[in-house]
Write a protein that holds these residues in place. Structure first.
Motif, PDB file in Angstrom:
ATOM      1  N   ALA A   1      11.484   0.346  -8.583  1.00 15.71           N
ATOM      2  CA  ALA A   1      10.182  -0.269  -8.346  1.00 15.71           C
ATOM      3  C   ALA A   1      10.115  -1.617  -9.049  1.00 15.71           C
ATOM      4  O   ALA A   1      10.818  -1.860 -10.027  1.00 15.71           O
ATOM      5  CB  ALA A   1       9.078   0.637  -8.865  1.00 15.71           C
ATOM      6  N   PRO A   2       9.252  -2.528  -8.564  1.00 10.33           N
ATOM      7  CA  PRO A   2       9.074  -3.794  -9.277  1.00 10.33           C
ATOM      8  C   PRO A   2       8.581  -3.534 -10.692  1.00 10.33           C
ATOM      9  O   PRO A   2       7.855  -2.587 -10.949  1.00 10.33           O
ATOM     10  CB  PRO A   2       8.012  -4.515  -8.444  1.00 10.33           C
ATOM     11  N   ALA A   3       8.983  -4.383 -11.623  1.00 10.72           N
ATOM     12  CA  ALA A   3       8.499  -4.257 -12.994  1.00 10.72           C
ATOM     13  C   ALA A   3       6.975  -4.343 -13.000  1.00 10.72           C
ATOM     14  O   ALA A   3       6.380  -5.112 -12.251  1.00 10.72           O
ATOM     15  CB  ALA A   3       9.098  -5.357 -13.850  1.00 10.72           C
ATOM     16  N   PHE A   4       6.331  -3.533 -13.857  1.00 14.95           N
ATOM     17  CA  PHE A   4       4.875  -3.524 -13.926  1.00 14.95           C
ATOM     18  C   PHE A   4       4.447  -4.762 -14.716  1.00 14.95           C
ATOM     19  O   PHE A   4       4.233  -4.716 -15.928  1.00 14.95           O
ATOM     20  CB  PHE A   4       4.401  -2.241 -14.593  1.00 14.95           C
ATOM     21  N   ALA A   5       4.302  -5.863 -13.997  1.00 15.27           N
ATOM     22  CA  ALA A   5       4.013  -7.143 -14.637  1.00 15.27           C
ATOM     23  C   ALA A   5       3.058  -7.956 -13.771  1.00 15.27           C
ATOM     24  O   ALA A   5       3.447  -8.949 -13.149  1.00 15.27           O
ATOM     25  CB  ALA A   5       5.307  -7.913 -14.875  1.00 15.27           C
ATOM     26  N   PRO A   6       1.784  -7.538 -13.692  1.00 13.99           N
ATOM     27  CA  PRO A   6       0.810  -8.322 -12.923  1.00 13.99           C
ATOM     28  C   PRO A   6       0.718  -9.747 -13.457  1.00 13.99           C
ATOM     29  O   PRO A   6       0.729  -9.972 -14.672  1.00 13.99           O
ATOM     30  CB  PRO A   6      -0.500  -7.570 -13.143  1.00 13.99           C
ATOM     31  N   LYS A   7       0.636 -10.708 -12.561  1.00 15.15           N
ATOM     32  CA  LYS A   7       0.491 -12.112 -12.911  1.00 15.15           C
ATOM     33  C   LYS A   7      -0.504 -12.753 -11.957  1.00 15.15           C
ATOM     34  O   LYS A   7      -0.481 -12.463 -10.759  1.00 15.15           O
ATOM     35  CB  LYS A   7       1.834 -12.852 -12.811  1.00 15.15           C
ATOM     36  N   PRO A   8      -1.354 -13.645 -12.453  1.00 15.71           N
ATOM     37  CA  PRO A   8      -2.270 -14.346 -11.547  1.00 15.71           C
ATOM     38  C   PRO A   8      -1.481 -15.066 -10.466  1.00 15.71           C
ATOM     39  O   PRO A   8      -0.495 -15.745 -10.747  1.00 15.71           O
ATOM     40  CB  PRO A   8      -2.999 -15.327 -12.463  1.00 15.71           C
ATOM     41  N   GLY A   9      -1.899 -14.891  -9.231  1.00 18.47           N
ATOM     42  CA  GLY A   9      -1.184 -15.497  -8.113  1.00 18.47           C
ATOM     43  C   GLY A   9      -2.075 -15.567  -6.896  1.00 18.47           C
ATOM     44  O   GLY A   9      -3.217 -16.023  -6.960  1.00 18.47           O
ATOM     45  N   THR A  10      -1.575 -15.051  -5.798  1.00 25.03           N
ATOM     46  CA  THR A  10      -2.287 -15.131  -4.533  1.00 25.03           C
ATOM     47  C   THR A  10      -3.537 -14.252  -4.541  1.00 25.03           C
ATOM     48  O   THR A  10      -3.509 -13.113  -4.989  1.00 25.03           O
ATOM     49  CB  THR A  10      -1.366 -14.680  -3.383  1.00 25.03           C
ATOM     50  N   TRP A  11      -4.621 -14.805  -4.007  1.00 23.37           N
ATOM     51  CA  TRP A  11      -5.847 -14.025  -3.837  1.00 23.37           C
ATOM     52  C   TRP A  11      -5.737 -13.163  -2.597  1.00 23.37           C
ATOM     53  O   TRP A  11      -5.153 -13.563  -1.591  1.00 23.37           O
ATOM     54  CB  TRP A  11      -7.046 -14.956  -3.698  1.00 23.37           C
ATOM     55  N   ARG A  12      -6.301 -11.960  -2.665  1.00 23.22           N
ATOM     56  CA  ARG A  12      -6.356 -11.041  -1.521  1.00 23.22           C
ATOM     57  C   ARG A  12      -7.816 -10.759  -1.199  1.00 23.22           C
ATOM     58  O   ARG A  12      -8.635 -10.582  -2.101  1.00 23.22           O
ATOM     59  CB  ARG A  12      -5.630  -9.726  -1.863  1.00 23.22           C
ATOM     60  N   ASP A  13      -8.124 -10.730   0.083  1.00 23.03           N
ATOM     61  CA  ASP A  13      -9.495 -10.530   0.541  1.00 23.03           C
ATOM     62  C   ASP A  13      -9.681  -9.095   1.049  1.00 23.03           C
ATOM     63  O   ASP A  13      -8.824  -8.573   1.775  1.00 23.03           O
ATOM     64  CB  ASP A  13      -9.836 -11.504   1.664  1.00 23.03           C
ATOM     65  N   PHE A  14     -10.810  -8.492   0.678  1.00 20.55           N
ATOM     66  CA  PHE A  14     -11.084  -7.107   1.029  1.00 20.55           C
ATOM     67  C   PHE A  14     -12.506  -6.945   1.560  1.00 20.55           C
ATOM     68  O   PHE A  14     -13.380  -7.776   1.316  1.00 20.55           O
ATOM     69  CB  PHE A  14     -10.937  -6.193  -0.195  1.00 20.55           C
TER      70      PHE A  14
ATOM     71  N   ASP B   1     -18.408 -11.629 -11.239  1.00 21.65           N
ATOM     72  CA  ASP B   1     -17.893 -12.896 -10.720  1.00 21.65           C
ATOM     73  C   ASP B   1     -17.132 -13.584 -11.841  1.00 21.65           C
ATOM     74  O   ASP B   1     -17.719 -14.195 -12.731  1.00 21.65           O
ATOM     75  CB  ASP B   1     -19.055 -13.763 -10.229  1.00 21.65           C
ATOM     76  N   GLU B   2     -15.814 -13.428 -11.844  1.00 19.07           N
ATOM     77  CA  GLU B   2     -14.965 -14.001 -12.882  1.00 19.07           C
ATOM     78  C   GLU B   2     -13.886 -14.824 -12.187  1.00 19.07           C
ATOM     79  O   GLU B   2     -13.060 -14.287 -11.437  1.00 19.07           O
ATOM     80  CB  GLU B   2     -14.330 -12.899 -13.735  1.00 19.07           C
ATOM     81  N   ALA B   3     -13.885 -16.131 -12.440  1.00 14.44           N
ATOM     82  CA  ALA B   3     -13.026 -17.045 -11.689  1.00 14.44           C
ATOM     83  C   ALA B   3     -11.551 -16.691 -11.771  1.00 14.44           C
ATOM     84  O   ALA B   3     -10.779 -17.005 -10.865  1.00 14.44           O
ATOM     85  CB  ALA B   3     -13.250 -18.480 -12.186  1.00 14.44           C
ATOM     86  N   ALA B   4     -11.151 -16.003 -12.840  1.00 17.15           N
ATOM     87  CA  ALA B   4      -9.734 -15.709 -13.023  1.00 17.15           C
ATOM     88  C   ALA B   4      -9.229 -14.587 -12.135  1.00 17.15           C
ATOM     89  O   ALA B   4      -8.033 -14.540 -11.813  1.00 17.15           O
ATOM     90  CB  ALA B   4      -9.455 -15.361 -14.484  1.00 17.15           C
ATOM     91  N   TRP B   5     -10.146 -13.658 -11.706  1.00 21.53           N
ATOM     92  CA  TRP B   5      -9.596 -12.480 -11.027  1.00 21.53           C
ATOM     93  C   TRP B   5     -10.481 -11.856  -9.961  1.00 21.53           C
ATOM     94  O   TRP B   5      -9.995 -11.062  -9.162  1.00 21.53           O
ATOM     95  CB  TRP B   5      -9.200 -11.413 -12.056  1.00 21.53           C
TER      96      TRP B   5
END
Length: 364
Positions: A28-41, A65-69
């Protein structure tokens, strides 16, 4: 029906399954979330109330509403209610849709659609410079709540957990490690738990689910003078990092509620934490009942102080919420709420209450 531009999360789950390990965590990919692409839901909440008598309902709307995430978008609804009014709770700013149905309405119903954008977050502890926390927010997020005292046994426990630590960051991390090491996820707990911190410590029963374990963390941290807060929300997509326990398993997320926690660290701002999810990995991540030193547990423990994956919607940070137009109050607003003939329905029984929640990722 969700419009054709939306990719049902079942499809997203199938895609995510390609990332899951076939023979072990190492694939599995390493568990390392990083700020990147936004996803819409889009999340769709449907209520079809049962019972006789005057009915009203309260449905949480995305308020964080937090600009970072996280970026909340538009919410709209269709209903046969006599009135449907978006309301903002005054203390924490939690938003909800308040519906009042006319007396004798045979089939009270509403469907709420909320759109929002998410991305991963991770704190770089080598970089600082964040502005100071406003005094009003500092006061708010140091306060005790009805179920989260910050004195007595809570403060005594926190001081022992953080003994010898000088900085807020060191204290917050030490208390995080204490919660991970001394609590357990109890599968018998209904819903996400109650968050009755004092009772947990007095009885010595440190089991529960996210609303218990993360509330314990928040109360302990607040008690030593560090602002912290719970965020109440719901998982909306599978994990991209191979964790079956840390994501939504399908497009139907009726029982996928989850609260997380944040701690304010000078120079960094609000920092993501989630000790409850570490204990969830211990108990639930296949094959289950994992050792605390199992690779997936170690990775989660390291990551979930400072980072989390952007597959979760945060609704609000509110405690002790008085439901507008009602005599009832709830400890937190993470589930749809409703009352019929003055009696509050059991929000942890979606089949009896008759509500369903679905999530979909909006295709680019």
């Amino acid at each position: 029906m969700i419009d054709r531009r939306i990719m049902l999360q079942a499809g997203a789950a199938a895609g995510a399954a390609l990332l899951l390990p076939r023979h072990g965590f190492a694939q599995a990919p390493a568990f390392a979330p990083k700020p990147g692409t936004w996803r819409d839901f889009e999340v769709v909440t449907r209520l079809d109330l049962a019972g006789q008598g005057k009915a009203q309902a309260w449905i949480p709307l995305p308020s964080v509403d937090e600009a970072a995430w996280i970026r909340p978008g538009k919410s709209d609804w269709t209903t046969n209610a006599a009135s449907a009014e978006p309301v903002r709770e005054p203390k924490y700013g939690a938003q909800m849709l308040h519906l009042v149905f006319k007396d004798g309405e045979a089939a009270p119903s509403v469907e709420v659609r909320s759109r929002f954008s998410l991305r991963d977050r991770a704190e770089d502890f080598a970089v600082g410079g964040t502005a100071a926390l406003a005094e009003a927010d500092r006061k708010l997020y140091l306060e005790a709540t009805e179920l989260m005292p910050t004195d007595g046994i809570v403060r005594e426990t926190a001081e022992k957990a953080a003994a010898g630590k000088a900085s807020d960051a060191e204290k917050a991390r030490a208390i995080y490690q204490w919660v991970v090491e001394n609590t357990f996820r109890d599968a018998r707990t209904r819903g996400c738990g109650t968050g009755d911190v004092a009772s947990m410590l007095r009885t010595g029963n440190l089991g529960g689910k996210c609303a218990d374990l993360n509330a314990l963390y928040v109360a302990l941290v607040r008690s030593v003078g560090i602002p912290a807060r719970d965020i109440y929300g719901i998982r909306v997509a599978p994990s991209r990092f191979g964790y079956a326990s840390l994501g939504a398993g399908s497009a139907t997320i009726t029982k996928a509620q989850h609260c997380r926690a944040e701690v304010w660290l000078e120079g960094h701002g609000w920092v993501a934490t989630d000790p409850a999810d570490v204990r969830k990995v211990v108990l639930e991540e296949p094959p289950g009942n994992n050792a605390i030193d199992a690779p997936k547990v170690v990775a989660a423990r390291q990551t979930l102080f400072g980072a989390w994956e952007g597959n979760w919607l945060g609704y609000n940070m509110a405690h002790d919420v008085a439901l507008p137009g009602s005599r009832h109050k709830v400890a937190f607003l993470m589930y749809p709420q409703a009352e019929v003939a003055g009696a509050l329905l059991d929000c942890l029984d979606p089949d009896g209450f008759r509500y369903a929640i679905k999530s979909a990722e909006i295709a680019a």
